[in-house]
Design a protein around this motif. Structure first.
Motif, PDB file in Angstrom:
ATOM      1  N   THR A  14      31.226  40.713  18.725  1.00 13.33           N
ATOM      2  CA  THR A  14      32.017  39.694  18.035  1.00 13.33           C
ATOM      3  C   THR A  14      33.161  39.235  18.936  1.00 13.33           C
ATOM      4  O   THR A  14      33.855  40.045  19.542  1.00 13.33           O
ATOM      5  N   GLY A  15      33.319  37.908  19.003  1.00 15.91           N
ATOM      6  CA  GLY A  15      34.352  37.331  19.843  1.00 15.91           C
ATOM      7  C   GLY A  15      33.894  36.999  21.247  1.00 15.91           C
ATOM      8  O   GLY A  15      34.620  36.348  22.006  1.00 15.91           O
ATOM      9  N   GLY A  16      32.699  37.433  21.596  1.00 15.54           N
ATOM     10  CA  GLY A  16      32.171  37.192  22.926  1.00 15.54           C
ATOM     11  C   GLY A  16      31.586  35.794  23.086  1.00 15.54           C
ATOM     12  O   GLY A  16      31.624  34.978  22.163  1.00 15.54           O
ATOM     13  N   SER A  17      31.030  35.558  24.259  1.00 12.52           N
ATOM     14  CA  SER A  17      30.484  34.240  24.589  1.00 12.52           C
ATOM     15  C   SER A  17      29.092  34.367  25.182  1.00 12.52           C
ATOM     16  O   SER A  17      28.752  35.378  25.815  1.00 12.52           O
ATOM     17  N   LEU A  18      28.310  33.339  24.967  1.00  8.53           N
ATOM     18  CA  LEU A  18      27.005  33.200  25.597  1.00  8.53           C
ATOM     19  C   LEU A  18      26.805  31.729  25.928  1.00  8.53           C
ATOM     20  O   LEU A  18      27.332  30.849  25.238  1.00  8.53           O
ATOM     21  N   ARG A  19      25.999  31.483  26.954  1.00 10.17           N
ATOM     22  CA  ARG A  19      25.615  30.127  27.291  1.00 10.17           C
ATOM     23  C   ARG A  19      24.100  30.034  27.268  1.00 10.17           C
ATOM     24  O   ARG A  19      23.427  30.666  28.078  1.00 10.17           O
ATOM     25  N   LEU A  20      23.598  29.238  26.357  1.00 13.13           N
ATOM     26  CA  LEU A  20      22.165  28.997  26.280  1.00 13.13           C
ATOM     27  C   LEU A  20      21.808  27.801  27.158  1.00 13.13           C
ATOM     28  O   LEU A  20      22.560  26.832  27.229  1.00 13.13           O
ATOM     29  N   SER A  21      20.665  27.897  27.786  1.00 16.28           N
ATOM     30  CA  SER A  21      20.150  26.806  28.600  1.00 16.28           C
ATOM     31  C   SER A  21      18.764  26.413  28.106  1.00 16.28           C
ATOM     32  O   SER A  21      18.002  27.258  27.623  1.00 16.28           O
ATOM     33  N   CYS A  22      18.447  25.147  28.239  1.00 20.08           N
ATOM     34  CA  CYS A  22      17.132  24.642  27.873  1.00 20.08           C
ATOM     35  C   CYS A  22      16.648  23.764  29.021  1.00 20.08           C
ATOM     36  O   CYS A  22      17.257  22.733  29.316  1.00 20.08           O
ATOM     37  N   ALA A  23      15.581  24.206  29.665  1.00 18.70           N
ATOM     38  CA  ALA A  23      14.998  23.455  30.774  1.00 18.70           C
ATOM     39  C   ALA A  23      13.839  22.617  30.248  1.00 18.70           C
ATOM     40  O   ALA A  23      12.939  23.137  29.576  1.00 18.70           O
ATOM     41  N   ALA A  24      13.867  21.337  30.556  1.00 20.02           N
ATOM     42  CA  ALA A  24      12.831  20.423  30.079  1.00 20.02           C
ATOM     43  C   ALA A  24      11.983  19.924  31.232  1.00 20.02           C
ATOM     44  O   ALA A  24      12.504  19.593  32.306  1.00 20.02           O
ATOM     45  N   SER A  25      10.686  19.891  31.009  1.00 21.47           N
ATOM     46  CA  SER A  25       9.794  19.334  32.011  1.00 21.47           C
ATOM     47  C   SER A  25       9.573  17.858  31.712  1.00 21.47           C
ATOM     48  O   SER A  25       9.929  17.375  30.640  1.00 21.47           O
ATOM     49  N   GLY A  26       9.009  17.148  32.632  1.00 18.20           N
ATOM     50  CA  GLY A  26       8.684  15.753  32.398  1.00 18.20           C
ATOM     51  C   GLY A  26       9.725  14.799  32.954  1.00 18.20           C
ATOM     52  O   GLY A  26      10.875  15.173  33.156  1.00 18.20           O
ATOM     53  N   ARG A  27       9.307  13.574  33.156  1.00 18.96           N
ATOM     54  CA  ARG A  27      10.172  12.578  33.782  1.00 18.96           C
ATOM     55  C   ARG A  27      10.919  11.723  32.776  1.00 18.96           C
ATOM     56  O   ARG A  27      11.702  10.855  33.159  1.00 18.96           O
ATOM     57  N   ASN A  84      31.256  30.192  22.129  1.00 18.06           N
ATOM     58  CA  ASN A  84      32.433  31.058  22.256  1.00 18.06           C
ATOM     59  C   ASN A  84      32.825  31.608  20.894  1.00 18.06           C
ATOM     60  O   ASN A  84      32.392  31.104  19.854  1.00 18.06           O
ATOM     61  N   SER A  85      33.647  32.626  20.911  1.00 24.21           N
ATOM     62  CA  SER A  85      34.149  33.239  19.669  1.00 24.21           C
ATOM     63  C   SER A  85      33.008  33.533  18.706  1.00 24.21           C
ATOM     64  O   SER A  85      33.065  33.194  17.516  1.00 24.21           O
ATOM     65  N   LEU A  86      31.984  34.156  19.213  1.00 21.19           N
ATOM     66  CA  LEU A  86      30.789  34.398  18.415  1.00 21.19           C
ATOM     67  C   LEU A  86      31.065  35.352  17.261  1.00 21.19           C
ATOM     68  O   LEU A  86      31.889  36.274  17.373  1.00 21.19           O
TER      69      LEU A  86
END
Length: 126
Positions: A14-27, A84-86
């Motif tokens: 609790t109170g921590g942070s994470l960064r989610l990423s989403c990689a997309a294929s295609g033009r 943030n502030s999870l």
């Protein structure tokens, strides 16, 4: 065809942070509005944040406003969710989504998307 692959989930206190990423294929990544959804056990999938094609407009569900930030990099075909502030109630599987329509549908409770990622688990311990 667009493929979405999420990463960055995990276990955090609790109170921590994470960064989610989403990689997309295609033009054609820049032709899609993008969003993050989450689904907790026993609950319906809900929209958490969304971003317009240009990145200039964003939307957040009230419960994450001021804590989460969505962004995108069209040159890299990436979408991010800085959390943030999870809180324990943020625990869920988080999904990346792409729509060729308007993300306003998601603001109004819609859950339709052209493409979905496979999801990444976020667990916040108390």
């Amino acid at each position: 065809q667009v493929q979405l692959v999420e990463s960055g989930g995990g276990l955090v206190q609790t109170g921590g942070s994470l960064r989610l990423s989403c990689a997309a294929s295609g033009r054609t990544f820049g032709s899609y509005a993008m969003g993050w959804f989450r689904q907790a056990p026993g609950k319906e999938r809900e929209s958490v944040a969304a971003i317009s094609r240009s990145g200039y407009s964003t939307y957040y569900v009230d419960s994450v406003k001021g804590r989460f930030t969505i962004s995108r990099d069209n040159a890299k075909n990436m979408v991010y969710l800085q959390m943030n502030s999870l809180k324990p109630e943020d625990t869920a599987v988080y999904y990346c989504a792409a729509t060729s329509g308007s993300y306003l549908n998601w603001i109004n409770g819609g859950r339709e998307a052209d493409y979905w990622g496979q999801g990444t688990q976020v667990t916040v311990s108390s």
